[in-house]
Write an enzyme that holds these catalytic residues in place. Sequence first.
Site, PDB file in Angstrom:
ATOM      1  N   GLU A  44      45.504  35.902  38.380  1.00  0.00           N
ATOM      2  CA  GLU A  44      44.237  36.473  37.903  1.00  0.00           C
ATOM      3  C   GLU A  44      44.385  37.141  36.538  1.00  0.00           C
ATOM      4  OE1 GLU A  44      41.967  38.782  40.644  1.00  0.00           O
ATOM      5  OE2 GLU A  44      41.974  37.251  42.187  1.00  0.00           O
ATOM      6  N   GLY A  45      45.105  36.500  35.662  1.00  0.00           N
ATOM      7  CA  GLY A  45      45.335  37.021  34.322  1.00  0.00           C
ATOM      8  C   GLY A  45      46.684  37.712  34.255  1.00  0.00           C
TER       9      GLY A  45
END
Length: 748
Positions: free
Chosen positions: A439-440
């Site tokens: 997620e990043g």
Amino acid sequence: MTLADFRTRHITRRIFSWARDQMPSLSETEREAIDAGEVWFDAELFTGNPDWQALLSTPPASLTDAEQAFLDGPCETLCGMLDDWQITRTGDLPPKVWAYMREHGFFGMIIPTRHGGLGFSNFAHSQIVRRISTCSITAGVTVMVPNSLGPGELLLQFGTDEQREHWLPRLARGREIPAFGLTSEDAGSDASAMRDEGVVCRGQWGNETVVGLRLNWSKRYITLGPICTVLGLAFKLRDPEGLLEGRGSEGITCALVPTDLPGVTIGRRHIPCGQMFQNGPNQGRDVFIPLDHIIGGPDYAGKGWMMLMSALAAGRGISLPSLSCAASSLCAHATGAYARVREQFNIPVGKFEGVQARLGRLAANAYMLDAARRLTCAGLDQGRKLAVISGIMKSNATYRMRMAIDDAMDVHAGKTVIDGPSNYLNNLHKAVPVAITVEGANILTRNMIIFGQGAIRCHPYLLDEVLALDEGDEKKALADFDKALWAHAGHFVKTVFRAWGRAWTGGMFAPAPAQSGALSSVYRQMSRHAAAFALTADCALLTLGGSLKQREMLSARLGDALSELYLLSATVKRWQDDGRHSADLPLVQWAAADSLAVIARSLDETLANLPNRPVAWLLRFLTRPGGAHHGPDDALTRTCAKLLLEPSETRTRLTQGVGAIAAGRGALHDLETAFRLTVEADPLLRKLREERTDIDDAEASGLISEAQAALLREHRDAVARVIAVDDFDPAEIVPGKAAPAVRQEAMA
């Protein structure tokens, strides 16, 4: 000529021309990221003069009666069904767990009740993920993904009425298992580099020839991918024949792909750091879908990046921060109990200052992380899409999770080195790289997103200036730039004097809310550092312009300062929301001392590396008199450590919701039992030490009663169970493997 005309023609115009040369135009993805997010208290911090009253007036996150009942009922039952060791050994959740999660709507928490879902708030979603994750990372991830970045969230935000009516009830009931395919071999953090492609063309759908997309893709790292029945797919859309006819555009697009279509390949699995949640690659070759499978319909062709950023702004602030809070609370709870139960040199190891240093940090870290989680959920439940704050939460929560697990394992030592059902930390330890990466990736988030996106989105005037520079109409661009520029100039002058005054008075006269009470000095120091951060950020932007994007280490330090200001703001608000418990005050004070030291160091290192040295020297003169903060002192650390070593309401509040203990079985339950018995037996244990005798002799001599002796034996057995570690027959480790040949020869 008026003064305003003179200013515009001779000053603004020159600055405008210079700025256009210095600042690169916003890319399409940057514009979409800006449009997808909203500002909240992060913007207050960028002003350099936060409105603390506005912060404290924010309604705290809370649960409805139905949400609390679900947490105490189905969620608690699910926790009791989870055996993380067996899940890891067998490679999946048991079928009865999958069935229970479907039956009770765990996959449809965010889906409104009108579509068959539970319709829960973001805070309820977070609380449920947090509770489950203390029992099993695999189960926690399995629940969080359908309720985070994926088809459900995207359909809720962007789907057509027909798409919502068809898909949401199926997702809510678990009839469809969703996954989202974004990452591919060539596109990790840089999603724009993906080669996955959808070409607009005509093809067969059922018995009709329709306009649709012919998709070819190869994705990896896709959670729930091996078992999903509907794949949310991100790809680059091309329309070589112009069949879109003005609807949407080429570019990154998101569509729903049923995985039973010809050409789709799923089923193979990755094993992410030993975690057994379903994750794996998938591919598609010449897969055809109609245009109405684009999420939002054909009009949303080419808008995929904006859609992803918008969905990520919510999901990234909930899922992994909730898991991180679960891990941090569990570590604080377990490590305090173990340090009280485990003795060396005839005293609990928690009495040693080296251990207390870890315990103090564990306690304050758990308090701060959960405070930030609650505040973020409160903002999300107001309907805000907190892009910058979600980035702060994702990266800082997972980094602090790693710190907490490392501290916990250092204190447990050999107990958590040996794998097995008695080791309640090892699986968390193995899962840390997953949380930090997905997620990043944290390196990207810390170095480029938090301050880079925060400066544009949260600064009171910078976005207006940047948009004016990108404006095609020269006259309008100059007028808009003139307005923003001189408002910015006025703000800058105020910030100079504000930062200078607060620094040189030690923050003595900096603002603090009327109800700050025992934390007034903390608020004043936060106000002082917020002004110093705002001035330093403005000067970095002024002197470096667009090249600040490439100065990632400077951007990361400024992002660290912004992150700590937000986390500390959440911490002081939690103390207020919880009822200002004096017993919790040491945790807030420790967190404040630590955060202020990080902020001071981050700003100091920024000034040490700012290329424009005269500006750096001036900033140091204005903002840094009196040296840096030195973090929490030893006495405060000992006080915080003691909160984990003794039963108290503070300890209960700090580790509330550790479902693995409430489950009533397993190693953590054994630890809590031993902790309770250790506290109860402590006066008797001291008596035995003073008399230099054992339980049997003390009972025989009448020094202790029969009931007291029984308590001491129960305590001794409980402690023995806790400090024991697992061992295995070779056949248990590798089925069918006998004892090593060298041992058989020795026995012969």
